[in-house]
Design a protein around this motif. Sequence first.
Motif, short mmCIF file in Angstrom:
data_model
loop_
_atom_site.label_atom_id
_atom_site.label_comp_id
_atom_site.label_asym_id
_atom_site.label_seq_id
_atom_site.Cartn_x
_atom_site.Cartn_y
_atom_site.Cartn_z
N ARG A 2 0.85 -1.20 0.00
CA ARG A 2 0.00 0.00 0.00
C ARG A 2 0.88 1.24 0.00
N ILE A 3 0.54 2.23 -0.84
CA ILE A 3 1.23 3.51 -0.88
C ILE A 3 0.55 4.44 0.12
N VAL A 4 1.35 5.04 1.00
CA VAL A 4 0.82 5.96 2.01
C VAL A 4 1.51 7.31 1.84
N VAL A 5 0.71 8.37 1.89
CA VAL A 5 1.27 9.73 1.80
C VAL A 5 0.95 10.49 3.08
N ASP A 6 1.93 11.19 3.58
CA ASP A 6 1.76 12.08 4.72
C ASP A 6 1.42 13.45 4.15
N ARG A 7 0.15 13.80 4.19
CA ARG A 7 -0.33 15.06 3.59
C ARG A 7 0.26 16.29 4.27
N ASP A 8 0.68 16.16 5.52
CA ASP A 8 1.29 17.29 6.20
C ASP A 8 2.69 17.60 5.66
N LYS A 9 3.34 16.59 5.10
CA LYS A 9 4.69 16.76 4.55
C LYS A 9 4.70 17.04 3.05
N CYS A 10 3.76 16.45 2.32
CA CYS A 10 3.77 16.52 0.85
C CYS A 10 3.66 17.96 0.38
N ILE A 34 -2.68 9.81 -5.43
CA ILE A 34 -2.26 8.43 -5.66
C ILE A 34 -3.30 7.80 -6.57
N LEU A 35 -2.86 7.32 -7.72
CA LEU A 35 -3.78 6.77 -8.71
C LEU A 35 -4.13 5.31 -8.44
N ASP A 36 -3.22 4.59 -7.80
CA ASP A 36 -3.46 3.19 -7.44
C ASP A 36 -2.84 2.96 -6.07
N GLU A 37 -3.65 3.01 -5.04
CA GLU A 37 -3.17 2.95 -3.66
C GLU A 37 -2.64 1.57 -3.28
N ASN A 38 -3.09 0.53 -3.96
CA ASN A 38 -2.71 -0.85 -3.65
C ASN A 38 -2.16 -1.56 -4.88
N PRO A 39 -0.97 -1.17 -5.33
CA PRO A 39 -0.40 -1.77 -6.54
C PRO A 39 0.10 -3.19 -6.28
N GLY A 40 0.29 -3.92 -7.35
CA GLY A 40 0.80 -5.28 -7.25
C GLY A 40 2.28 -5.31 -6.88
N GLU A 41 2.69 -6.43 -6.34
CA GLU A 41 4.06 -6.63 -5.88
C GLU A 41 5.08 -6.46 -7.01
N VAL A 56 10.90 15.45 0.63
CA VAL A 56 10.36 15.78 1.96
C VAL A 56 9.92 14.54 2.73
N LEU A 57 10.23 13.36 2.20
CA LEU A 57 9.95 12.08 2.87
C LEU A 57 8.48 11.91 3.23
N ALA A 58 7.61 12.26 2.28
CA ALA A 58 6.17 12.20 2.52
C ALA A 58 5.55 10.86 2.15
N LEU A 59 6.31 9.98 1.51
CA LEU A 59 5.76 8.72 1.03
C LEU A 59 6.38 7.53 1.73
N THR A 60 5.55 6.49 1.94
CA THR A 60 6.02 5.22 2.44
C THR A 60 5.25 4.10 1.75
N LEU A 61 5.85 2.92 1.77
CA LEU A 61 5.19 1.72 1.30
C LEU A 61 4.94 0.83 2.50
N GLU A 62 3.72 0.33 2.63
CA GLU A 62 3.38 -0.61 3.69
C GLU A 62 3.14 -1.98 3.08
N GLY A 63 3.62 -2.97 3.75
CA GLY A 63 3.39 -4.34 3.30
C GLY A 63 4.40 -4.88 2.34
#
Length: 63
Positions: A2-10, A34-41, A56-63
């Motif tokens: 899952r792609i996660v964005v920190d809106r406070d940093k972006c 984010i156009l596809d929040e849950n992209p394939g592996e 600004v380190l606003a993005l992370t990948l989970e999982g």
Amino acid sequence: MRIVVDRDKCEGLGMCESMAHEFFEVDDDDIMHILDENPGEEHRKELTAAVNSCPVLALTLEG
């Protein structure tokens, strides 16, 4: 995964979009979407590069 964005940093700088335009889009108001929040592996390598390109380190990948 899952792609996660920190809106406070972006800041809508668009580095993620330039690295992976099929997953990120910065609109005319400099707001990133984010156009596809849950992209394939199979996209992990490309998305990791895009996440790491964020100045600004606003993005992370989970999982």
